[in-house]
Write an enzyme that holds these catalytic residues in place. Sequence first.
Site, mmCIF file in Angstrom:
data_model
loop_
_atom_site.group_PDB
_atom_site.id
_atom_site.type_symbol
_atom_site.label_atom_id
_atom_site.label_comp_id
_atom_site.label_asym_id
_atom_site.label_seq_id
_atom_site.Cartn_x
_atom_site.Cartn_y
_atom_site.Cartn_z
ATOM 1 N N GLY A 195 0.857 -1.181 0.000
ATOM 2 C CA GLY A 195 0.000 0.000 0.000
ATOM 3 C C GLY A 195 0.890 1.226 0.000
ATOM 4 O O GLY A 195 1.807 1.322 -0.809
ATOM 5 N N SER A 218 5.742 -5.367 -1.345
ATOM 6 C CA SER A 218 5.759 -3.970 -1.738
ATOM 7 C C SER A 218 6.151 -3.095 -0.555
ATOM 8 O O SER A 218 7.285 -3.131 -0.100
ATOM 9 C CB SER A 218 4.402 -3.582 -2.345
ATOM 10 O OG SER A 218 4.454 -2.322 -2.954
ATOM 11 N N ALA A 219 5.226 -2.302 -0.010
ATOM 12 C CA ALA A 219 5.550 -1.448 1.135
ATOM 13 C C ALA A 219 6.090 -2.271 2.301
ATOM 14 O O ALA A 219 6.987 -1.831 3.032
ATOM 15 C CB ALA A 219 4.314 -0.670 1.577
ATOM 16 N N HIS A 264 8.424 -3.357 -7.425
ATOM 17 C CA HIS A 264 7.715 -3.058 -8.685
ATOM 18 C C HIS A 264 8.687 -2.463 -9.717
ATOM 19 O O HIS A 264 8.277 -1.666 -10.571
ATOM 20 C CB HIS A 264 6.575 -2.049 -8.469
ATOM 21 C CG HIS A 264 5.561 -2.453 -7.455
ATOM 22 N ND1 HIS A 264 4.500 -3.284 -7.739
ATOM 23 C CD2 HIS A 264 5.429 -2.117 -6.147
ATOM 24 C CE1 HIS A 264 3.762 -3.440 -6.649
ATOM 25 N NE2 HIS A 264 4.312 -2.747 -5.669
ATOM 26 N N GLU A 304 8.365 -7.060 -10.575
ATOM 27 C CA GLU A 304 7.178 -7.760 -10.122
ATOM 28 C C GLU A 304 7.303 -9.259 -10.424
ATOM 29 O O GLU A 304 7.873 -9.667 -11.432
ATOM 30 C CB GLU A 304 5.937 -7.185 -10.785
ATOM 31 C CG GLU A 304 5.651 -5.763 -10.323
ATOM 32 C CD GLU A 304 4.307 -5.244 -10.790
ATOM 33 O OE1 GLU A 304 3.747 -5.835 -11.740
ATOM 34 O OE2 GLU A 304 3.831 -4.251 -10.214
#
Length: 230
Positions: free
Chosen positions: A88, A120-121, A157, A192
């Site tokens: 997020g 991700s985060a 990403h 990714e």
Amino acid sequence: MELLLLSNSVLPGSGYLEFAVPALQKQLAGRRKALFIPFAGVTQGWDAYSDKVRAALAPLNLEISGIHEAADPVAALADAEIVMVGGGNTFNLLKECRARGLLEPIRQAVTKGALYVGWSAGSNLTCPTIRTTNDMPIVDPGGFDALDLFPLQINPHFTNALPQGHQGETREQRIRELLALEPTLEVIGLPEGCWIAVSDGHAQLGGAHPALLFKADAPAASLPAGHRFF
């Protein structure tokens, strides 16, 4: 220390976290009790985010609870076998963790044997700082220092692609700006569908694509799947 650091959560044509299930299953080693940290979620509620993760990982038969539901989050971390941190907005994730005094308890839980799983985060949070996130600084996290569980910076990403006619900088150009100011840093451009698994003192690149390693004053080095960082 056991870490599973995923670049992302979804691949085209597959379900949420579906591609990550085999890698996660490989590192579970009998662990079942997971604590999910949903604070990177901004446009989705934390209850809904936790439910989404439970549904996605149902094949693993894990017991997943949201840290925001815990009466004593620090005690819950101390009791967790798995610490999961979702993607997020990295700035909001760090802000919420810092405001609740959770950074050191997370660090202690992982160093004492809990498996850390981030995407991700959540992967950014394990780095020395969050300065290689792609996210907008929508909140002030009170500083960029993060968990420092993984010694290199990760850019999740990662892609160097630009839409035709777009005049903005490439991702590599942005990373080079950081390295111009902080030449001792090393940054992994993690595409990714890729991840870094840390186990038994070694860190290995997983997934179908090569990653890029950026250092100041040097061309980017392409790292094949299976590469060991240490």
